[in-house]
Design a protein around this motif. Structure first.
Motif, PDB file in Angstrom:
ATOM      1  N   ALA A 220       1.107  -0.920   0.432  1.00  0.00           N
ATOM      2  CA  ALA A 220      -0.158  -0.192  -0.332  1.00  0.00           C
ATOM      3  C   ALA A 220       1.070   1.163  -0.125  1.00  0.00           C
ATOM      4  CB  ALA A 220      -0.499  -0.196   1.281  1.00  0.00           C
ATOM      5  N   ALA A 221       2.147   1.360  -0.161  1.00  0.00           N
ATOM      6  CA  ALA A 221       3.006   2.298  -0.003  1.00  0.00           C
ATOM      7  C   ALA A 221       2.869   3.648  -1.122  1.00  0.00           C
ATOM      8  CB  ALA A 221       4.440   1.334   0.335  1.00  0.00           C
ATOM      9  N   PRO A 222       3.099   4.250  -1.200  1.00  0.00           N
ATOM     10  CA  PRO A 222       3.638   5.159  -2.061  1.00  0.00           C
ATOM     11  C   PRO A 222       4.106   4.686  -3.544  1.00  0.00           C
ATOM     12  CG  PRO A 222       3.487   6.412  -0.459  1.00  0.00           C
ATOM     13  CD  PRO A 222       3.807   5.656   0.031  1.00  0.00           C
ATOM     14  N   GLN A 223       5.396   3.959  -3.176  1.00  0.00           N
ATOM     15  CA  GLN A 223       5.853   3.651  -4.262  1.00  0.00           C
ATOM     16  C   GLN A 223       5.778   2.195  -4.750  1.00  0.00           C
ATOM     17  OE1 GLN A 223       7.117   3.583  -1.038  1.00  0.00           O
ATOM     18  NE2 GLN A 223       8.771   1.343  -0.782  1.00  0.00           N
ATOM     19  N   TRP A 224       5.276   1.605  -4.259  1.00  0.00           N
ATOM     20  CA  TRP A 224       4.356   0.128  -5.143  1.00  0.00           C
ATOM     21  C   TRP A 224       2.865   0.226  -6.172  1.00  0.00           C
ATOM     22  CZ3 TRP A 224       8.193  -2.549  -5.715  1.00  0.00           C
ATOM     23  CH2 TRP A 224       9.035  -2.541  -4.540  1.00  0.00           C
ATOM     24  N   THR A 225       2.380   1.928  -5.584  1.00  0.00           N
ATOM     25  CA  THR A 225       0.973   1.970  -6.473  1.00  0.00           C
ATOM     26  C   THR A 225       1.214   3.059  -7.083  1.00  0.00           C
ATOM     27  OG1 THR A 225       0.123   3.100  -4.732  1.00  0.00           O
ATOM     28  CG2 THR A 225      -0.353   1.607  -4.196  1.00  0.00           C
ATOM     29  N   ASP A 226       0.160   3.229  -8.047  1.00  0.00           N
ATOM     30  CA  ASP A 226      -0.116   4.520  -8.946  1.00  0.00           C
ATOM     31  C   ASP A 226      -1.298   4.211  -9.856  1.00  0.00           C
ATOM     32  OD1 ASP A 226       0.536   5.901 -11.343  1.00  0.00           O
ATOM     33  OD2 ASP A 226       2.262   5.395 -11.907  1.00  0.00           O
ATOM     34  N   ALA A 227      -2.337   4.937  -9.157  1.00  0.00           N
ATOM     35  CA  ALA A 227      -3.235   4.962  -9.643  1.00  0.00           C
ATOM     36  C   ALA A 227      -3.745   5.337 -10.355  1.00  0.00           C
ATOM     37  CB  ALA A 227      -3.648   6.365  -8.422  1.00  0.00           C
ATOM     38  N   ASP A 228      -3.457   6.492 -11.060  1.00  0.00           N
ATOM     39  CA  ASP A 228      -3.361   6.491 -12.485  1.00  0.00           C
ATOM     40  C   ASP A 228      -2.999   5.642 -13.127  1.00  0.00           C
ATOM     41  OD1 ASP A 228      -3.845   8.956 -12.139  1.00  0.00           O
ATOM     42  OD2 ASP A 228      -1.740  10.125 -12.318  1.00  0.00           O
ATOM     43  N   ARG A 229      -1.815   4.792 -13.518  1.00  0.00           N
ATOM     44  CA  ARG A 229      -1.236   3.801 -14.317  1.00  0.00           C
ATOM     45  C   ARG A 229      -2.726   2.551 -13.936  1.00  0.00           C
ATOM     46  NH1 ARG A 229       4.141   1.262 -13.644  1.00  0.00           N
ATOM     47  NH2 ARG A 229       3.962   0.339 -15.422  1.00  0.00           N
ATOM     48  N   TYR A 230      -3.000   2.446 -12.679  1.00  0.00           N
ATOM     49  CA  TYR A 230      -4.284   1.245 -12.870  1.00  0.00           C
ATOM     50  C   TYR A 230      -4.927   1.814 -13.037  1.00  0.00           C
ATOM     51  CZ  TYR A 230      -7.701  -1.632  -9.957  1.00  0.00           C
ATOM     52  OH  TYR A 230      -8.625  -2.889 -10.478  1.00  0.00           O
ATOM     53  N   ALA A 231      -5.995   2.803 -13.204  1.00  0.00           N
ATOM     54  CA  ALA A 231      -6.805   3.380 -13.713  1.00  0.00           C
ATOM     55  C   ALA A 231      -6.660   2.864 -15.652  1.00  0.00           C
ATOM     56  CB  ALA A 231      -7.261   4.248 -13.698  1.00  0.00           C
ATOM     57  N   ALA A 232      -5.962   3.647 -15.618  1.00  0.00           N
ATOM     58  CA  ALA A 232      -5.748   3.718 -17.188  1.00  0.00           C
ATOM     59  C   ALA A 232      -5.676   1.516 -17.775  1.00  0.00           C
ATOM     60  CB  ALA A 232      -4.200   4.205 -17.147  1.00  0.00           C
TER      61      ALA A 232
ATOM     62  N   ALA B 104      -9.169   0.489 -17.316  1.00  0.00           N
ATOM     63  CA  ALA B 104     -10.317   0.570 -17.930  1.00  0.00           C
ATOM     64  C   ALA B 104      -9.881   0.311 -19.868  1.00  0.00           C
ATOM     65  CB  ALA B 104      -9.987   2.535 -18.769  1.00  0.00           C
ATOM     66  N   ALA B 105      -8.146   0.163 -20.541  1.00  0.00           N
ATOM     67  CA  ALA B 105      -8.391  -0.257 -21.905  1.00  0.00           C
ATOM     68  C   ALA B 105      -7.948  -1.904 -21.362  1.00  0.00           C
ATOM     69  CB  ALA B 105      -6.335  -0.404 -21.775  1.00  0.00           C
ATOM     70  N   GLU B 106      -8.273  -2.878 -20.309  1.00  0.00           N
ATOM     71  CA  GLU B 106      -7.870  -4.071 -20.250  1.00  0.00           C
ATOM     72  C   GLU B 106      -8.820  -4.669 -19.919  1.00  0.00           C
ATOM     73  OE1 GLU B 106      -5.189  -6.170 -21.158  1.00  0.00           O
ATOM     74  OE2 GLU B 106      -4.640  -4.360 -21.511  1.00  0.00           O
ATOM     75  N   GLN B 107      -9.606  -3.948 -19.233  1.00  0.00           N
ATOM     76  CA  GLN B 107     -11.389  -4.627 -18.820  1.00  0.00           C
ATOM     77  C   GLN B 107     -11.855  -3.847 -18.603  1.00  0.00           C
ATOM     78  OE1 GLN B 107     -10.241  -6.478 -14.815  1.00  0.00           O
ATOM     79  NE2 GLN B 107      -8.508  -7.783 -15.373  1.00  0.00           N
ATOM     80  N   PRO B 108     -13.021  -3.000 -20.062  1.00  0.00           N
ATOM     81  CA  PRO B 108     -13.404  -2.132 -20.022  1.00  0.00           C
ATOM     82  C   PRO B 108     -15.298  -2.518 -19.835  1.00  0.00           C
ATOM     83  CG  PRO B 108     -13.064  -2.929 -22.370  1.00  0.00           C
ATOM     84  CD  PRO B 108     -12.170  -3.438 -21.366  1.00  0.00           C
ATOM     85  N   ALA B 109     -15.015  -4.195 -20.516  1.00  0.00           N
ATOM     86  CA  ALA B 109     -17.094  -4.875 -20.054  1.00  0.00           C
ATOM     87  C   ALA B 109     -16.607  -4.688 -18.565  1.00  0.00           C
ATOM     88  CB  ALA B 109     -17.073  -5.674 -20.904  1.00  0.00           C
ATOM     89  N   ARG B 110     -16.342  -5.305 -17.833  1.00  0.00           N
ATOM     90  CA  ARG B 110     -16.059  -5.455 -16.022  1.00  0.00           C
ATOM     91  C   ARG B 110     -15.853  -4.138 -15.494  1.00  0.00           C
ATOM     92  NH1 ARG B 110     -11.180  -9.468 -14.019  1.00  0.00           N
ATOM     93  NH2 ARG B 110     -12.132 -10.840 -15.738  1.00  0.00           N
TER      94      ARG B 110
END
Length: 183
Positions: free
Chosen positions: A130-142, A145-151
């Protein structure tokens, strides 16, 4: 010992699944191989010892016997123990994990949501996902959106279902199993 921690939704399970999958492939070099994996959910220290003994192909019925056998076995050994927080005896399993990690030839990767003071006192390498160096909310959101649009769309609009054509195999294969059964 390496301690993987963080809240339930931080990706610990995906990280450990990836690690185990890639570290157990037949062509994995010995120095990078995972030798034993015991999901701790619902298990006692005795059942953990039994499962470790079986996977490491040694004879041991108790945690003490397992420690004794592994103390005399110089083979490099990597053990992954996920879900400590869901075990039946977390404190006793922590003791076993710390005792195993004390051997120079044994590496233990232990996963828990919140590490105890006793675990932290053992001086493990801690990877808080959960530490910031292991998370990137923007990349996760992208990615989502790209990999699982239906889900992603279904998650944001519960109850919304794509139209289904029972005469079209692709439509049936891509539909929700419950919706297919209902149809």
């Amino acid at each position: 010992m390496c301690l993987v921690s963080g809240p339930p939704d931080c990706g610990k399970s995906m990280f450990l699944a990836w690690l185990v999958e890639h570290a157990t492939e037949p062509d994995t070099e010995a120095a990078r191989r995972v030798h034993a994996l015991v999901p701790l959910s619902g298990h006692s220290v005795s059942t953990v010892a039994w499962q470790l003994a079986e996977q490491l192909e040694v004879s041991a019925r108790t945690p003490g016997e397992l420690l004794s056998v592994l103390a005399r076995d110089p083979r490099r050994t990597v053990i992954v123990l996920p879900d400590l927080h869901e075990s039946a005896e977390p404190a006793r399993i922590e003791e076993l994990a710390c005792a195993l990690a004390a051997f120079a030839h044994v590496r233990v990767i232990l996963e828990t949501r919140v590490p105890s003071a006793a675990l932290l006192a053992a001086g493990p390498a801690v990877m808080d996902l959960a530490a910031p160096q292991w998370t990137d909310a923007d990349r996760y959101a992208a990615w989502a959106a790209a990999e699982q649009p239906a889900r992603h769309e279904a998650a944001t609009h519960p109850g919304a279902q794509a139209p289904m054509d029972l005469d079209d195999p692709a439509s049936v294969c891509g539909a929700d199993p419950v919706a297919i059964t209902t149809a």
